[in-house]
Scaffold this active site. Sequence first.
Site, PDB file in Angstrom:
ATOM      1  N   HIS A 166     -41.541  12.095  50.258  1.00  0.00           N
ATOM      2  CA  HIS A 166     -40.417  11.461  49.565  1.00  0.00           C
ATOM      3  C   HIS A 166     -39.671  10.568  50.545  1.00  0.00           C
ATOM      4  CE1 HIS A 166     -36.785  10.988  47.141  1.00  0.00           C
ATOM      5  NE2 HIS A 166     -37.524  11.364  46.124  1.00  0.00           N
ATOM      6  N   ASP A 188     -42.543  15.395  41.218  1.00  0.00           N
ATOM      7  CA  ASP A 188     -43.739  15.137  40.396  1.00  0.00           C
ATOM      8  C   ASP A 188     -44.844  16.156  40.607  1.00  0.00           C
ATOM      9  OD1 ASP A 188     -42.949  11.797  41.084  1.00  0.00           O
ATOM     10  OD2 ASP A 188     -42.876  12.714  39.107  1.00  0.00           O
TER      11      ASP A 188
END
Length: 428
Positions: free
Chosen positions: A307, A364
Amino acid sequence: MSKKATLEIDGNKYEFPIIEGTEKELGIDIKTLRGVTGGITTIDPGFKNTGSCESGITFLDGEKGILRYRGYSIEELAEKADFLEVAYLLIFGELPTAEQLDKFDKDIKEESHVDEDMKRILDGFPKSAHPMGVLSSLTSALIAFNPGSVDVDSEEAMYNAIVKIMAKFPVLAAWTMRKRKSLPLDYGDSSLGYVENLHKMMFSRPNKSYEANKIVNEALDKLLILHADHEQNCSTSTVRIVGSSHAGLFASLSAGISALWGPLHGGANQAVIEMLEAIKADGGDTAKYIDKAKDKEDPFRLMGFGHRVYKNFDPRAKIIKVSAEEVLGDLGIEDPVLDIAKGLAKVALEDEYFVKRKLYPNVDFYSGIIYRALGIPTEMFTVMFALGRLPGWIAQWREMRLRKEPIGRPRQIYTGENFRAFKSVSER
Ligand code: SDX
């Protein structure tokens, strides 16, 4: 005493104010940089070190794994609030009173019809069209049927446009899925709650009555809350910069949907399931895929991992992982892909390559496992992300417009050819 930053270039010193946010974040305010230095700018590909705005909507701390919407922790909101409440909170800044929530809900229900001619646009797409491309197009097409939603300089006009898109977006998302399945379009039922109605529009069948499933709707509501906003991510920055040209809300959202579609962003939830399915088909050989992800010669990435901001566990991934096990348990579903996901995460989290780069599961990584358990087709996963992110995009767009922020127009450093005279084709 406010802090200052000093820049020294060729013996010249330049001072810039440092602004401090309410969570003690510091930013060097370089608004005057080009002017005082005679044209020097900064360069920061991907804006990894550059703030585009001050915002009061969402705070996240990537090192500590903290995420808050308008000061409320994501953990409390996921546990205690419902999605429409959180949408109101993000957009208007406060948790709604019972009356405010009731009015918001009623105003949205009033606008939940979609012009019949929109169907002709939907019918123009082949069934194979990716739902994110269809949804982006339909969102933009809505402008033609709601022209008053474009020039929203007044708060009242802005509220009307917000209510319209909150109402019509779930209809378009559900229609997108039903078109692919050759199902008659469902107009929803205003007696149902926002998320329950979304589920009905997606899953009702013409030949049998719709029965709501509490577990499914609660899981869906929680997933939408967890996706509702995430400060200046790629798609939200897209919505803000498109809106900064005074393009309308629907046009800005259509651009945001396209940005979210990318597999490095919201499209990752679909890519994660496809990756887990490939590992399953390959005999569950997680080590092979971990090695592929580490191999610089191999374009393969561990989808759902890493991320830009979180260098610790994504707090949303933690909640979704627990929820995935609860939902599969409650629904009595055995999904080997969940075990593969957990095994993959365990190996990666102990591997030096991922540890050194602080790569953790993100929002996700597990979400697709729940979507699949809820019967949502893989190609619709990113549409579900967009449905959750809608209030966040709206809130960020509204904040940018109310603050009358300038049009977004980054600078560059030119590294192409210097001046050269034109050559006729015979000279080339
Ligand atoms: C979302 O920004 C947001 O807030 C987004 C989001 C939201 O709510 O809006 O949180 C939603 O988009 C989540 C992210 C979903 N994307 C994926 O899961 C795709 C896989 N992840 C990566 O592509 C990547 O981690 C990004 C895109 C998420 C972040 O990329 P960065 O910050 O630009 O980091 P990078 O590409 O510069 O990577 C740093 C290093 C590199 O290695 P080195 O060059 O240092 O040797 O880490 C490696 C990368 O190769 N790396 C990975 C990896 N992610 C980063 N290696 C293998 N697998 C991965 N997934």
